[in-house]
Design a protein around this motif. Structure first.
Motif, mmCIF file in Angstrom:
data_model
loop_
_atom_site.group_PDB
_atom_site.id
_atom_site.type_symbol
_atom_site.label_atom_id
_atom_site.label_comp_id
_atom_site.label_asym_id
_atom_site.label_seq_id
_atom_site.Cartn_x
_atom_site.Cartn_y
_atom_site.Cartn_z
ATOM 1 N N VAL A 110 -35.983 0.043 22.221
ATOM 2 C CA VAL A 110 -35.316 -0.611 21.068
ATOM 3 C C VAL A 110 -35.987 -1.370 20.437
ATOM 4 C CG1 VAL A 110 -32.949 -1.444 20.486
ATOM 5 C CG2 VAL A 110 -33.016 0.184 22.264
ATOM 6 N N GLU A 111 -36.679 -2.315 20.862
ATOM 7 C CA GLU A 111 -37.139 -3.375 20.018
ATOM 8 C C GLU A 111 -38.276 -3.091 19.104
ATOM 9 O OE1 GLU A 111 -39.238 -3.686 24.203
ATOM 10 O OE2 GLU A 111 -37.142 -3.263 23.406
ATOM 11 N N LEU A 112 -38.723 -1.819 19.245
ATOM 12 C CA LEU A 112 -39.671 -1.338 18.549
ATOM 13 C C LEU A 112 -39.187 -0.363 17.220
ATOM 14 C CD1 LEU A 112 -42.927 -0.949 20.744
ATOM 15 C CD2 LEU A 112 -42.449 -2.754 19.408
ATOM 16 N N LEU A 113 -38.090 0.060 17.427
ATOM 17 C CA LEU A 113 -37.572 1.341 16.473
ATOM 18 C C LEU A 113 -37.720 0.730 15.117
ATOM 19 C CD1 LEU A 113 -34.510 2.682 18.820
ATOM 20 C CD2 LEU A 113 -36.753 3.529 18.339
ATOM 21 N N HIS A 114 -37.441 -0.590 14.889
ATOM 22 C CA HIS A 114 -37.619 -1.047 13.535
ATOM 23 C C HIS A 114 -38.831 -0.662 12.786
ATOM 24 C CE1 HIS A 114 -39.703 -4.203 15.380
ATOM 25 N NE2 HIS A 114 -40.047 -4.632 14.335
ATOM 26 N N ALA A 125 -48.399 -4.609 16.174
ATOM 27 C CA ALA A 125 -47.009 -5.089 15.747
ATOM 28 C C ALA A 125 -47.065 -6.675 15.734
ATOM 29 C CB ALA A 125 -45.744 -4.427 16.122
ATOM 30 N N ALA A 126 -47.544 -7.259 16.922
ATOM 31 C CA ALA A 126 -47.085 -8.604 17.203
ATOM 32 C C ALA A 126 -48.179 -9.291 15.983
ATOM 33 C CB ALA A 126 -47.489 -8.930 18.434
ATOM 34 N N GLU A 155 -47.086 -12.038 13.300
ATOM 35 C CA GLU A 155 -47.786 -13.321 13.195
ATOM 36 C C GLU A 155 -48.361 -13.784 11.745
ATOM 37 O OE1 GLU A 155 -51.086 -15.925 15.885
ATOM 38 O OE2 GLU A 155 -50.714 -13.867 16.340
ATOM 39 N N ALA A 156 -49.173 -12.576 11.297
ATOM 40 C CA ALA A 156 -49.845 -12.879 10.037
ATOM 41 C C ALA A 156 -48.955 -13.242 9.045
ATOM 42 C CB ALA A 156 -50.541 -11.725 9.748
ATOM 43 N N GLU A 157 -47.446 -12.724 9.179
ATOM 44 C CA GLU A 157 -46.492 -13.058 8.027
ATOM 45 C C GLU A 157 -46.142 -14.606 8.059
ATOM 46 O OE1 GLU A 157 -45.665 -11.002 5.494
ATOM 47 O OE2 GLU A 157 -47.244 -9.516 6.533
ATOM 48 N N THR A 158 -46.278 -15.063 9.125
ATOM 49 C CA THR A 158 -45.947 -16.534 9.311
ATOM 50 C C THR A 158 -46.819 -17.527 8.429
ATOM 51 O OG1 THR A 158 -47.143 -17.071 11.235
ATOM 52 C CG2 THR A 158 -45.184 -16.056 11.637
ATOM 53 N N ASN A 189 -44.359 8.385 5.280
ATOM 54 C CA ASN A 189 -43.581 7.413 5.812
ATOM 55 C C ASN A 189 -43.703 7.213 7.265
ATOM 56 O OD1 ASN A 189 -41.438 8.635 6.496
ATOM 57 N ND2 ASN A 189 -40.244 8.004 4.810
ATOM 58 N N LEU A 190 -43.719 8.333 7.722
ATOM 59 C CA LEU A 190 -43.767 8.449 9.441
ATOM 60 C C LEU A 190 -45.233 8.104 10.002
ATOM 61 C CD1 LEU A 190 -42.293 8.906 11.930
ATOM 62 C CD2 LEU A 190 -42.747 11.349 11.782
ATOM 63 N N MET A 191 -46.125 8.929 9.310
ATOM 64 C CA MET A 191 -47.631 8.593 9.613
ATOM 65 C C MET A 191 -47.977 7.108 9.512
ATOM 66 S SD MET A 191 -48.276 11.515 10.994
ATOM 67 C CE MET A 191 -46.703 12.040 11.147
ATOM 68 N N LEU A 192 -47.661 6.555 8.306
ATOM 69 C CA LEU A 192 -47.854 5.242 8.204
ATOM 70 C C LEU A 192 -47.519 4.354 9.364
ATOM 71 C CD1 LEU A 192 -47.177 4.691 4.333
ATOM 72 C CD2 LEU A 192 -49.208 4.289 5.509
ATOM 73 N N SER A 193 -46.337 4.572 9.721
ATOM 74 C CA SER A 193 -45.492 3.708 10.781
ATOM 75 C C SER A 193 -46.468 4.312 12.018
ATOM 76 C CB SER A 193 -44.317 4.248 10.967
ATOM 77 O OG SER A 193 -43.917 5.502 11.669
ATOM 78 N N LEU A 194 -47.068 5.159 12.561
ATOM 79 C CA LEU A 194 -47.832 5.420 13.694
ATOM 80 C C LEU A 194 -49.373 5.287 13.450
ATOM 81 C CD1 LEU A 194 -46.059 9.040 14.079
ATOM 82 C CD2 LEU A 194 -45.517 6.731 15.241
ATOM 83 N N SER A 195 -49.852 4.906 12.385
ATOM 84 C CA SER A 195 -51.405 4.737 12.170
ATOM 85 C C SER A 195 -51.897 3.895 12.856
ATOM 86 C CB SER A 195 -51.752 4.749 10.646
ATOM 87 O OG SER A 195 -51.310 3.329 10.105
ATOM 88 N N SER A 196 -51.338 2.696 13.514
ATOM 89 C CA SER A 196 -51.963 1.823 14.317
ATOM 90 C C SER A 196 -52.247 2.394 15.771
ATOM 91 C CB SER A 196 -51.142 0.352 14.504
ATOM 92 O OG SER A 196 -50.041 0.630 15.174
ATOM 93 N N GLY A 197 -51.653 3.452 16.192
ATOM 94 C CA GLY A 197 -51.857 4.151 17.203
ATOM 95 C C GLY A 197 -50.904 3.509 18.384
#
Length: 223
Positions: A52-56, A107-108, A112-115, A69-77
């Protein structure tokens, strides 16, 4: 580079699949659902398998679902590796896991880079992230080939060119091996996908649908 660790198939009694009726299948595997919407089926599968914590990190259900938009969300592997492991765990043949410690938490890193402290950090971070995305994608692709025998090949394997360190591609070539098994090889270059270069979306889209199809077929008892 971390070792790409995948558990191999255990020695066990032969598994004889039995086809499962739709009424006993989850929504993402039903034959009567997503009949002409493979992308929607892949999305439903991901929503089921991811914590659940990764669905966003997936496209919002309130937005139109597109390949881009789906492939962009998956492109980090990262999401692919996690969802793959969940699918293996829920299957009747629970082998071929990806080592959790080998999966990079992109994702982490991005959060972190946004802080404020992250924004003032090392400017080389994007390059490091690309390397880690590539490792995640390579790990996922290797798992698909081992666990589901999905014929993903790199550009060098298809063309017979040397690898980056000058070592010739293995013989027989991936193309020959794939056709010997009656399967057409599918191009998937992890570095290209990680850097989102030319044809990255098509490569990832095709690989995701092949994986989804293999998981669905296994769930239905067809393989």
């Amino acid at each position: 580079m971390q070792t790409l660790t995948i558990s191999e198939e255990p020695l066990a009694e032969a598994y004889s699949p039995e086809e499962v009726d739709d009424e006993h299948l989850p929504n993402w595997a039903k034959r009567t659902e997503f009949a002409e919407d493979p992308l929607g089926r892949a999305y439903a599968l991901l929503v089921t398998f991811l914590p659940v914590e990764l669905l966003h990190l997936l496209p919002s259900p309130s937005e139109p679902l597109t390949s881009t938009n789906l492939m962009l969300s998956l492109s980090s592997g990262q999401l692919l590796c996690i969802a793959y492991n969940a699918g293996v765990r829920k299957s009747k043949k629970p082998w071929g896991y990806i080592n959790k410690t080998a999966i990079h938490d992109i994702a982490a890193l991005e959060a972190e880079a946004e802080t404020p402290s992250g924004q003032d950090g090392n400017k080389e971070k994007p390059k490091v992230w690309t390397f880690r995305r590539t490792e995640n994608l390579r790990l996922w692709a290797a798992a698909l080939k081992l666990r589901y025998m999905i014929p993903l090949v790199t550009t060098s394997q298809l063309t017979g060119n040397a690898t980056r360190n000058g070592t010739p591609a293995s013989s027989p070539s991936a193309t020959t091996m794939a056709f010997q098994n009656g399967l057409v090889p599918n191009l998937f270059d992890a570095p290209i996908v990680a850097r989102r270069e030319h044809l990255w979306e098509e490569m990832l889209h095709d690989a995701v649908l092949l994986w989804m199809g293999a998981v669905v077929s296994e769930k239905r008892g067809e393989t």
